[in-house]
Design an enzyme around this catalytic site. Structure first.
Site, PDB file in Angstrom:
ATOM      1  N   PHE A 129       0.819  -1.219   0.000  1.00 26.11           N
ATOM      2  CA  PHE A 129       0.000   0.000   0.000  1.00 26.11           C
ATOM      3  C   PHE A 129       0.850   1.266   0.000  1.00 26.11           C
ATOM      4  O   PHE A 129       0.376   2.339  -0.367  1.00 26.11           O
ATOM      5  CB  PHE A 129      -0.972  -0.020   1.183  1.00 26.11           C
ATOM      6  CG  PHE A 129      -0.482   0.645   2.428  1.00 26.11           C
ATOM      7  CD1 PHE A 129       0.376  -0.003   3.293  1.00 26.11           C
ATOM      8  CD2 PHE A 129      -0.869   1.940   2.732  1.00 26.11           C
ATOM      9  CE1 PHE A 129       0.834   0.624   4.436  1.00 26.11           C
ATOM     10  CE2 PHE A 129      -0.429   2.566   3.878  1.00 26.11           C
ATOM     11  CZ  PHE A 129       0.438   1.913   4.732  1.00 26.11           C
ATOM     12  N   LYS A 130       2.111   1.140   0.392  1.00 24.20           N
ATOM     13  CA  LYS A 130       2.957   2.332   0.458  1.00 24.20           C
ATOM     14  C   LYS A 130       3.177   2.977  -0.909  1.00 24.20           C
ATOM     15  O   LYS A 130       3.491   4.157  -0.996  1.00 24.20           O
ATOM     16  CB  LYS A 130       4.272   1.990   1.135  1.00 24.20           C
ATOM     17  CG  LYS A 130       4.048   1.636   2.603  1.00 24.20           C
ATOM     18  CD  LYS A 130       5.317   1.424   3.370  1.00 24.20           C
ATOM     19  CE  LYS A 130       5.026   1.252   4.850  1.00 24.20           C
ATOM     20  NZ  LYS A 130       4.368  -0.034   5.158  1.00 24.20           N
ATOM     21  N   ASP A 131       2.985   2.197  -1.980  1.00 24.60           N
ATOM     22  CA  ASP A 131       3.100   2.788  -3.316  1.00 24.60           C
ATOM     23  C   ASP A 131       2.120   3.945  -3.512  1.00 24.60           C
ATOM     24  O   ASP A 131       2.417   4.892  -4.239  1.00 24.60           O
ATOM     25  CB  ASP A 131       2.801   1.732  -4.391  1.00 24.60           C
ATOM     26  CG  ASP A 131       3.935   0.715  -4.547  1.00 24.60           C
ATOM     27  OD1 ASP A 131       5.109   1.080  -4.349  1.00 24.60           O
ATOM     28  OD2 ASP A 131       3.620  -0.450  -4.857  1.00 24.60           O
TER      29      ASP A 131
ATOM     30  N   LEU B 246       3.900   6.822  -2.015  1.00 26.52           N
ATOM     31  CA  LEU B 246       5.265   7.128  -2.446  1.00 26.52           C
ATOM     32  C   LEU B 246       5.400   7.389  -3.941  1.00 26.52           C
ATOM     33  O   LEU B 246       6.311   8.099  -4.364  1.00 26.52           O
ATOM     34  CB  LEU B 246       6.208   6.032  -1.969  1.00 26.52           C
ATOM     35  CG  LEU B 246       6.397   6.113  -0.438  1.00 26.52           C
ATOM     36  CD1 LEU B 246       7.068   4.861   0.095  1.00 26.52           C
ATOM     37  CD2 LEU B 246       7.188   7.355  -0.056  1.00 26.52           C
TER      38      LEU B 246
END
Ligand SMILES: *Cc1c(COP(=O)(O)O)cnc(C)c1O
Length: 458
Positions: free
Chosen positions: A108-110, A113
């Site tokens: 989910f960090k995409d 970021l």
């Protein structure tokens, strides 16, 4: 919209300056001066696609980037996702699962970021400046940050990860990226050691200034901002119910804090279910008011093997009536003694949050039961959210569970849970046998600073 620090030493700065500052110069975290109420507009956003919705939500927090430019940044950031909805919902009957893992690194960090990388490039190009991004990762942040900035002009990225404590695939997702501007640092120690070095490096203000140190860890406001969007998107996907609960697997309190912001903006989230693994400092805090550090335990959900949750400070700021003195007091007491207490009692307790911790065994059992019941594969982090969600489900209130990683990222745990079920993803299969690059280092801020000073050459 202007931004200020939770500790009172920075105020009145614009969005772009908040992004470049990362951690506030007084050691606090930057928060917007207020959370805009969108309850009068949000029903009209029902048919917007992800990018258009992101523009509506984000533009309320960004007034120093022209709307057309912000739109282009959003478009670029979410065109790298492999699903047209960006964050599709899968209906499992008693739960709806919001899949946040369709970006380039399958976590989910995409979502945050990809956006942050593009915003950085935009600001730096405009200012003719350069930055050295310094980050610490327990696994997923690093690869997502690297994917967000690899090959971009005016940006070097240095990512510290705890050697041997990320999954092998997570390490490969970082160390196989050989762009000149990417530097992986394998730290001898734990994730908290990495975060300690990070905080120390950023607190050296002259170093920070001279080398244009920038943060991508979840302390950066732009990350929280990007994450607010999918709470609104999910509400649309569920058909805009009058009330829904959301279960969030939690480590650094970034994802769930974005949900809190969405709720404060008027989104009808009833309760936020905070789900931790055995590293349950947040769970204990929300159940007792006592924030007490313990030893880090290693679990099947390494992205949540965290004892000090950097984003909690933002929530404390609101909890404490936006009083920077109280926040500073609390954080300083915690830093010096390892424990701080908030005087919770039944009348002052924030009933937005309910919290549960889920141990290793229950994590594996949850992976198995979701597969048996629905033929659906969830990664160990997502399983923790589902298990906690099941404990707190209310009749008549839809329960949304956030799926934070693709299960193929955590093959060892998946095999442990279900030895006979293969889990793969083409993106990860392609990593095998690729050349890698990393630099081993002690958890010593001076060594890391020296490395940055030489531009990543030993
Ligand atoms: C980072 C991460 C989490 C925890 O998110 P926070 O914002 O730190 O609470 C959960 N699951 C996965 C897969 C992650 O990468």
């Amino acid at each position: 919209m202007k931004y200020q620090s939770t500790r009172g030493g920075v105020s009145g700065i614009a969005f772009k300056d908040a992004v470049i500052m990362g951690l506030a110069d007084d050691g606090g975290l930057l928060v917007p001066e207020f959370l805009p109420d969108v309850s009068a507009q949000m029903h009209g956003w029902v048919s917007l696609d992800y990018k258009a919705l992101a523009l509506e939500v984000m533009s309320r927090f960004v007034d120093d980037i022209p709307r057309a430019d912000l739109e282009a940044l959003i478009d670029k950031s979410y065109s790298t996702f492999d699903d047209p909805e960006v964050t599709p919902v899968t209906d499992l009957g008693p739960y709806a699962v919001l899949e946040l893992f369709h970006g380039p690194t399958l976590a989910f960090k995409d979502i945050a970021l990809q956006f942050l990388g593009n915003v950085f490039e935009y600001i730096l190009t405009e200012r003719g400046a350069e930055v050295n991004i310094l980050g610490a990762t327990s696994g997923d942040t690093g690869s997502a940050a690297i994917a967000g900035v690899r090959g971009k002009a005016n940006i070097n990225i240095y990512i510290m990860f705890p050697e041997g404590k990320t999954s092998q695939l997570q390490e490969l997702q970082m160390t196989t990226i050989l762009d000149d501007n990417v530097h992986n640092i394998a730290i001898e120690g734990t994730f908290d050691d990495c975060q300690g070095v990070l905080k120390e490096a950023f607190s050296d203000l002259s170093f920070k200034q001279q080398y244009g140190l920038a943060a991508v860890n979840s302390v950066n406001w732009a990350r929280v901002l990007a994450q607010i969007v999918y709470y609104f998107k999910a509400w649309n996907q569920l058909g805009q119910p009058d009330c829904f609960d959301v279960a969030v697997p939690t480590g650094n309190f970034g994802n769930i804090f974005a949900g809190y912001c969405a709720r404060q903006m008027g989104l009808p989230i009833g309760r936020l279910v905070l789900a931790t693994n055995a590293n349950d400092i947040l769970c204990r805090f929300f159940n007792t008011g006592r924030y007490e550090r313990e030893e880090v335990q290693f679990t099947y959900s390494p992205a949540m093997d965290i004892q000090v949750s950097s984003n909690l400070e933002r929530y404390l700021y609101y909890l404490m009536g936006s009083d920077p003195d109280r926040v500073r007091d609390f954080m300083e007491t915690f830093a010096s003694t390892g424990v701080a207490s908030y005087p919770f009692n039944t009348s002052s307790l924030d009933d937005t949050f309910v919290a549960s911790s889920v141990d290793n065994e229950a994590t594996l059992a949850q992976i198995r039961s979701v597969y048996d019941d629905f033929g659906y594969l969830v990664d160990p982090h997502t399983a923790i959210g589902l298990a906690a969600g099941a404990q707190h489900r209310r009749d008549g209130v839809p329960m949304l569970c956030l799926a934070t990683a693709h299960p193929a990222k955590f093959v060892d745990a998946m095999r442990e849970a279900m030895p006979d079920v293969g889990v793969t993803h083409p993106t990860l299969e392609a990593l095998a046998g690729l050349p890698t690059r990393k630099t081993p280092m002690k958890a010593d801020v001076n060594a890391v600073k020296a490395f940055i000073e030489t531009g990543g050459r030993i």
